[in-house]
Motif scaffolding. Structure first.
Motif, PDB file in Angstrom:
ATOM      1  N   ARG A  42       0.828  -1.215   0.000  1.00 34.33           N
ATOM      2  CA  ARG A  42       0.000   0.000   0.000  1.00 34.33           C
ATOM      3  C   ARG A  42       0.855   1.254   0.000  1.00 34.33           C
ATOM      4  O   ARG A  42       1.871   1.320   0.709  1.00 34.33           O
ATOM      5  CB  ARG A  42      -0.901   0.019   1.249  1.00 34.33           C
TER       6      ARG A  42
ATOM      7  N   ARG B 222      -3.745   5.672  -0.296  1.00 35.95           N
ATOM      8  CA  ARG B 222      -4.996   4.894  -0.278  1.00 35.95           C
ATOM      9  C   ARG B 222      -5.043   3.908  -1.448  1.00 35.95           C
ATOM     10  O   ARG B 222      -6.127   3.464  -1.840  1.00 35.95           O
ATOM     11  CB  ARG B 222      -6.230   5.824  -0.357  1.00 35.95           C
TER      12      ARG B 222
ATOM     13  N   TYR C 289     -10.364   1.918  -0.566  1.00 30.01           N
ATOM     14  CA  TYR C 289      -9.046   1.818  -1.197  1.00 30.01           C
ATOM     15  C   TYR C 289      -9.228   1.589  -2.692  1.00 30.01           C
ATOM     16  O   TYR C 289     -10.135   0.864  -3.116  1.00 30.01           O
ATOM     17  CB  TYR C 289      -8.250   0.637  -0.640  1.00 30.01           C
TER      18      TYR C 289
ATOM     19  N   GLU D 111       3.143  -0.160   3.688  1.00 30.28           N
ATOM     20  CA  GLU D 111       2.915  -1.447   4.352  1.00 30.28           C
ATOM     21  C   GLU D 111       2.752  -2.504   3.264  1.00 30.28           C
ATOM     22  O   GLU D 111       2.530  -2.174   2.089  1.00 30.28           O
ATOM     23  CB  GLU D 111       1.668  -1.419   5.257  1.00 30.28           C
TER      24      GLU D 111
ATOM     25  N   GLY E  15       0.428  -3.064   9.302  1.00 32.36           N
ATOM     26  CA  GLY E  15      -0.163  -1.787   8.896  1.00 32.36           C
ATOM     27  C   GLY E  15      -1.678  -1.729   9.044  1.00 32.36           C
ATOM     28  O   GLY E  15      -2.333  -2.736   9.333  1.00 32.36           O
ATOM     29  N   SER E  16      -2.203  -0.519   8.817  1.00 36.64           N
ATOM     30  CA  SER E  16      -3.638  -0.281   9.045  1.00 36.64           C
ATOM     31  C   SER E  16      -4.513  -1.008   8.018  1.00 36.64           C
ATOM     32  O   SER E  16      -5.544  -1.587   8.371  1.00 36.64           O
ATOM     33  CB  SER E  16      -3.919   1.221   9.012  1.00 36.64           C
ATOM     34  N   ALA E  17      -4.101  -0.998   6.742  1.00 34.19           N
ATOM     35  CA  ALA E  17      -4.918  -1.682   5.722  1.00 34.19           C
ATOM     36  C   ALA E  17      -4.919  -3.190   5.985  1.00 34.19           C
ATOM     37  O   ALA E  17      -5.929  -3.876   5.796  1.00 34.19           O
ATOM     38  CB  ALA E  17      -4.376  -1.379   4.325  1.00 34.19           C
ATOM     39  N   THR E  18      -3.773  -3.689   6.420  1.00 34.26           N
ATOM     40  CA  THR E  18      -3.662  -5.120   6.740  1.00 34.26           C
ATOM     41  C   THR E  18      -4.697  -5.479   7.800  1.00 34.26           C
ATOM     42  O   THR E  18      -5.435  -6.467   7.666  1.00 34.26           O
ATOM     43  CB  THR E  18      -2.237  -5.433   7.273  1.00 34.26           C
ATOM     44  N   ARG E  19      -4.730  -4.657   8.850  1.00 34.69           N
ATOM     45  CA  ARG E  19      -5.683  -4.929   9.948  1.00 34.69           C
ATOM     46  C   ARG E  19      -7.119  -4.824   9.468  1.00 34.69           C
ATOM     47  O   ARG E  19      -7.960  -5.666   9.763  1.00 34.69           O
ATOM     48  CB  ARG E  19      -5.452  -3.958  11.103  1.00 34.69           C
ATOM     49  N   GLU E  20      -7.417  -3.769   8.694  1.00 38.10           N
ATOM     50  CA  GLU E  20      -8.794  -3.571   8.210  1.00 38.10           C
ATOM     51  C   GLU E  20      -9.232  -4.727   7.311  1.00 38.10           C
ATOM     52  O   GLU E  20     -10.364  -5.199   7.391  1.00 38.10           O
ATOM     53  CB  GLU E  20      -8.876  -2.270   7.400  1.00 38.10           C
TER      54      GLU E  20
END
Ligand SMILES: Cc1ncc(COP(=O)(O)O)c(C=O)c1O
Length: 284
Positions: free
Chosen positions: A192, A195, A224, A241, A268-273
């Motif tokens: 990523r 976005r 995204y 990330e 990272g944040s996208a990974t978690r989301e």
């Protein structure tokens, strides 16, 4: 993983310790078999129909007898019933059968989920890049290379995982010539910047991950943009990330690439989301 249950085409559930293949099964002799792996959530295999469709496509590309979708569904359900466990790994095998017979072997295996995955997800994994020495577009017009086919000829993939571990890492990412990013030995790869999520295009001959397709849909809902294409490894190295995706490993953060910290060096944040979105889709 511990094997909990096995179902065999034409026989139904058998004791998991019982031998089920003849010595001259083509799967053993020449690796002429297709397989699928999916995660079972709450007793239900995730996207079984999509996995069976991919199994049928792999079998056709390898030249196996056509996959009997209903039989395979039945096999899966029989094995799951015998395993009687809500969360597990389901694997399906379709082989060319005994040498010269033309009669396929079908197997469904249910196993426990590998124990270390949650720990790995919490700390993030280290990746090493390994070249395959192929032109990036070769597999698109060289069907004999079986790009995008999930065959049991995975010795190269397993050797790549072993090489990654030998180098002190957790997993590998394959590269085509020009350092073009392909996929992991058993995962798709993502990264990523702002976005935008990037992932290699299916035209590169990589496996069309069922998780990959699920995440593409989830990414749009999370706001995204997803760009699929042929990207160099340097693009991943400069990402904020990165993560891998697969049915069993789900969304796995990458914190190091070839010995260098990737992004903040943390999941990272996208990974978690996306991991949360995948779980939500699985139990919906
Ligand atoms: C080479 C390869 N790429 C990608 C994947 C991920 O696919 P899926 O999300 O359907 O599990 C796998 C799964 O085993 C694989 O073997």
């Amino acid at each position: 993983m511990t094997l909990l249950a096995v179902a065999v085409r034409g026989r139904g559930a058998v004791d998991p310790d019982e031998p089920v293949l003849a010595a001259d099964d083509e799967a053993l002799l020449r690796g002429r078999a297709a397989f699928e792996t999916t995660r079972v959530y709450g007793g239900r295999p995730f996207k079984l129909d999509e996995h069976l469709a991919r199994l049928a496509g792999s079998a056709e590309r390898i030249g196996l007898p056509p996959v009997q979708i209903e039989e395979c569904t039945e096999l899966a359900l029989t094995a799951l019933e015998a395993a009687d466990t809500p969360d597990a790994v389901l694997r399906l095998y379709w082989t060319a059968g005994r040498e010269g017979s033309g009669e396929p072997t079908g197997l469904a295996l249910v196993s426990t989920i590998p124990a270390h995955l949650d720990d790995l997800r919490a700390r993030g994994i280290k990746l090493v890049s390994l070249p395959l020495g192929l032109e990036a577009d070769l597999r698109a017009f060289a069907p004999w290379l079986l790009g995008g086919v999930k065959s049991t000829s995975y010795a190269v993939n397993m050797a790549a995982e072993a090489e990654a571990r030998r180098r002190g890492a957790d997993d590998a990412v394959f590269l085509a010539s020009g350092d073009v990013v392909l996929e992991g030995p058993v995962t798709n790869v993502w990264w990523r910047l702002d976005r935008v999520l990037y992932t290699p295009a299916l035209e590169l001959g990589i496996l069309a991950g069922v998780t990959r397709a699920t995440l593409i849909a989830a990414s749009a809902e999370l706001g995204y943009e997803v760009r699929e294409g042929a990207f160099p490894l340097s693009h991943v190295a400069s990402a904020e990330e990165a993560f891998t995706s697969s049915s069993v490993r789900e969304v796995m953060p990458v914190v190091e690439l070839d010995g260098e910290q990737l992004g903040a060096g943390l999941p990272g944040s996208a990974t978690r989301e996306l991991q949360a979105a995948l779980r939500a889709a699985a139990v919906a």
